[in-house]
Write a protein that holds these residues in place. Structure first.
Motif, PDB file in Angstrom:
ATOM      1  N   MET A   1      -3.721  -3.297  29.043  1.00  0.00           N
ATOM      2  CA  MET A   1      -3.982  -3.899  27.456  1.00  0.00           C
ATOM      3  C   MET A   1      -2.522  -4.165  26.789  1.00  0.00           C
ATOM      4  N   PHE A   2      -1.794  -2.971  26.989  1.00  0.00           N
ATOM      5  CA  PHE A   2      -0.437  -3.499  26.228  1.00  0.00           C
ATOM      6  C   PHE A   2       0.074  -4.967  26.865  1.00  0.00           C
ATOM      7  N   LEU A   3       0.065  -5.142  28.185  1.00  0.00           N
ATOM      8  CA  LEU A   3       0.530  -6.202  28.597  1.00  0.00           C
ATOM      9  C   LEU A   3      -0.165  -7.595  28.194  1.00  0.00           C
ATOM     10  N   LYS A   4      -1.420  -7.419  27.808  1.00  0.00           N
ATOM     11  CA  LYS A   4      -2.076  -8.447  27.335  1.00  0.00           C
ATOM     12  C   LYS A   4      -1.695  -8.958  25.879  1.00  0.00           C
ATOM     13  N   LEU A   5      -1.234  -7.893  25.389  1.00  0.00           N
ATOM     14  CA  LEU A   5      -0.611  -8.066  23.846  1.00  0.00           C
ATOM     15  C   LEU A   5       0.542  -8.763  23.763  1.00  0.00           C
ATOM     16  N   ILE A   6       1.559  -8.295  24.813  1.00  0.00           N
ATOM     17  CA  ILE A   6       2.772  -8.949  24.989  1.00  0.00           C
ATOM     18  C   ILE A   6       2.545 -10.341  25.183  1.00  0.00           C
ATOM     19  N   GLU A   7       1.819 -10.711  26.250  1.00  0.00           N
ATOM     20  CA  GLU A   7       1.470 -12.206  26.530  1.00  0.00           C
ATOM     21  C   GLU A   7       0.960 -12.799  25.273  1.00  0.00           C
ATOM     22  N   LYS A   8       0.149 -12.240  24.631  1.00  0.00           N
ATOM     23  CA  LYS A   8      -0.463 -13.077  23.393  1.00  0.00           C
ATOM     24  C   LYS A   8       0.680 -13.023  22.277  1.00  0.00           C
ATOM     25  N   ALA A   9       1.575 -12.367  22.292  1.00  0.00           N
ATOM     26  CA  ALA A   9       2.380 -12.661  21.367  1.00  0.00           C
ATOM     27  C   ALA A   9       3.875 -13.380  21.257  1.00  0.00           C
ATOM     28  N   ARG A  10       3.259 -14.656  21.684  1.00  0.00           N
ATOM     29  CA  ARG A  10       4.064 -15.605  21.716  1.00  0.00           C
ATOM     30  C   ARG A  10       4.555 -16.553  20.562  1.00  0.00           C
ATOM     31  N   THR A  11       5.674 -17.023  20.308  1.00  0.00           N
ATOM     32  CA  THR A  11       5.962 -17.687  19.072  1.00  0.00           C
ATOM     33  C   THR A  11       4.933 -18.617  18.742  1.00  0.00           C
ATOM     34  N   ILE A  12       4.756 -18.648  17.387  1.00  0.00           N
ATOM     35  CA  ILE A  12       3.748 -19.601  16.869  1.00  0.00           C
ATOM     36  C   ILE A  12       4.696 -20.294  15.786  1.00  0.00           C
ATOM     37  N   ARG A  13       4.518 -21.731  15.721  1.00  0.00           N
ATOM     38  CA  ARG A  13       5.245 -22.410  14.620  1.00  0.00           C
ATOM     39  C   ARG A  13       4.509 -23.327  13.772  1.00  0.00           C
ATOM     40  N   ARG A  14       3.336 -23.362  14.064  1.00  0.00           N
ATOM     41  CA  ARG A  14       1.994 -24.277  13.478  1.00  0.00           C
ATOM     42  C   ARG A  14       1.004 -23.131  13.079  1.00  0.00           C
ATOM     43  N   PHE A  15       0.814 -23.178  11.705  1.00  0.00           N
ATOM     44  CA  PHE A  15      -0.119 -22.148  11.176  1.00  0.00           C
ATOM     45  C   PHE A  15      -1.363 -22.853  10.362  1.00  0.00           C
ATOM     46  N   ASP A  16      -2.370 -22.005  10.369  1.00  0.00           N
ATOM     47  CA  ASP A  16      -3.612 -22.529   9.602  1.00  0.00           C
ATOM     48  C   ASP A  16      -3.526 -21.999   8.227  1.00  0.00           C
ATOM     49  N   ARG A  17      -3.086 -22.942   7.505  1.00  0.00           N
ATOM     50  CA  ARG A  17      -3.005 -23.049   5.832  1.00  0.00           C
ATOM     51  C   ARG A  17      -4.261 -22.441   5.304  1.00  0.00           C
ATOM     52  N   SER A  18      -5.490 -22.605   5.804  1.00  0.00           N
ATOM     53  CA  SER A  18      -6.776 -22.079   5.192  1.00  0.00           C
ATOM     54  C   SER A  18      -7.099 -20.720   5.358  1.00  0.00           C
ATOM     55  N   LYS A  19      -6.286 -19.877   6.027  1.00  0.00           N
ATOM     56  CA  LYS A  19      -6.401 -18.763   6.402  1.00  0.00           C
ATOM     57  C   LYS A  19      -5.063 -17.887   5.874  1.00  0.00           C
ATOM     58  N   LEU A  20      -5.158 -17.172   4.923  1.00  0.00           N
ATOM     59  CA  LEU A  20      -4.034 -16.330   4.292  1.00  0.00           C
ATOM     60  C   LEU A  20      -3.939 -15.000   5.249  1.00  0.00           C
ATOM     61  N   VAL A  21      -2.741 -14.732   5.324  1.00  0.00           N
ATOM     62  CA  VAL A  21      -2.414 -13.306   5.505  1.00  0.00           C
ATOM     63  C   VAL A  21      -2.448 -12.401   4.332  1.00  0.00           C
ATOM     64  N   THR A  22      -3.388 -11.231   4.392  1.00  0.00           N
ATOM     65  CA  THR A  22      -3.469 -10.441   3.185  1.00  0.00           C
ATOM     66  C   THR A  22      -2.503  -9.413   3.033  1.00  0.00           C
ATOM     67  N   ASP A  23      -2.317  -8.900   1.970  1.00  0.00           N
ATOM     68  CA  ASP A  23      -1.426  -7.742   1.447  1.00  0.00           C
ATOM     69  C   ASP A  23      -1.801  -6.743   2.506  1.00  0.00           C
ATOM     70  N   LYS A  24      -3.162  -6.373   2.711  1.00  0.00           N
ATOM     71  CA  LYS A  24      -3.404  -5.313   3.600  1.00  0.00           C
ATOM     72  C   LYS A  24      -2.862  -5.557   5.039  1.00  0.00           C
ATOM     73  N   ASP A  25      -2.866  -6.872   5.448  1.00  0.00           N
ATOM     74  CA  ASP A  25      -2.152  -7.052   6.934  1.00  0.00           C
ATOM     75  C   ASP A  25      -0.786  -6.795   6.643  1.00  0.00           C
ATOM     76  N   LEU A  26      -0.290  -7.354   5.709  1.00  0.00           N
ATOM     77  CA  LEU A  26       1.417  -6.893   5.579  1.00  0.00           C
ATOM     78  C   LEU A  26       1.722  -5.742   5.501  1.00  0.00           C
ATOM     79  N   MET A  27       0.991  -4.844   4.673  1.00  0.00           N
ATOM     80  CA  MET A  27       1.072  -3.428   4.780  1.00  0.00           C
ATOM     81  C   MET A  27       0.962  -2.561   6.035  1.00  0.00           C
ATOM     82  N   HIS A  28      -0.047  -3.109   6.729  1.00  0.00           N
ATOM     83  CA  HIS A  28      -0.146  -2.566   8.099  1.00  0.00           C
ATOM     84  C   HIS A  28       1.061  -2.984   9.154  1.00  0.00           C
TER      85      HIS A  28
END
Length: 191
Positions: A1-28
């Protein structure tokens, strides 16, 4: 499971502006960063959160995708919706502090990926701008991490002679990140 998370955690440079990262997400995400190891347990890292209207100003003060041609670099239509800035009290951090920064940055990226949030670790930023976001002159920015929901895919590909180590976008617009094979990385074995 951790290996899958590492594989998923690739650099992203293009973001969906319609979905905001919440303060709750940032605090987590910052709670995960808070719990990372620290040399001599000094816990010298501090953080600035940047979101909302200020995220657009931040975008003007970073550079992403150094290997990409200008036509493939992100513009304001796909810019991050939030940033975490790692700051320290040392303008010229020592090696232990930079190791702490790297460990913490990886924890931030993994915590974001766990929530479906993409990230891009950035060292190419205008220090003057990010220093201006700190109250007083006690802290100095050492790393900026862009965050947002991905508007692109990324995948790991093997390194080969024609590609080398440089990431690139394939014909489908997927970020391709060349990685060395495990057999290339093991340079010795004892026992």
């Amino acid at each position: 499971m951790f290996l899958k998370l590492i594989e998923k955690a690739r650099t992203i440079r293009r973001f969906d502006r319609s979905k905001l990262v919440t303060d709750k997400d940032l605090m987590h995400i910052l709670e995960c960063a808070r719990l990372t190891p620290s040399a001599a347990n000094l816990q010298r890292l501090r953080y600035i959160t940047v979101s909302g209207d200020e995220a657009q100003s931040a975008f003007q003060n970073i550079s992403m995708g150094g290997y990409l041609p200008e036509s493939q670099k992100p513009d304001e239509s796909v810019m991050p919706t939030s940033y975490l800035v790692i700051v320290t009290e040392n303008e010229n951090p020592d090696s232990n502090l930079m190791i702490d920064t790297g460990i913490t940055a990886e924890a931030i990226v993994l915590a974001a990926a766990e929530r479906g949030i993409g990230a891009c670790i950035i060292r190419n930023f205008k220090k003057e701008y990010f220093s201006s976001l700190v109250k007083g002159d006690k802290y100095f920015p050492v790393l900026v991490i862009a965050l947002g929901y991905p508007a692109e895919d990324a995948k790991i590909v093997p390194i080969n002679e024609s590609v080398g180590i440089k990431y690139y976008k394939n014909n489908d617009g997927v970020n391709c990140v060349p990685k060395r094979s495990l057999s290339e990385l093991i340079v010795g074995k004892i026992g």
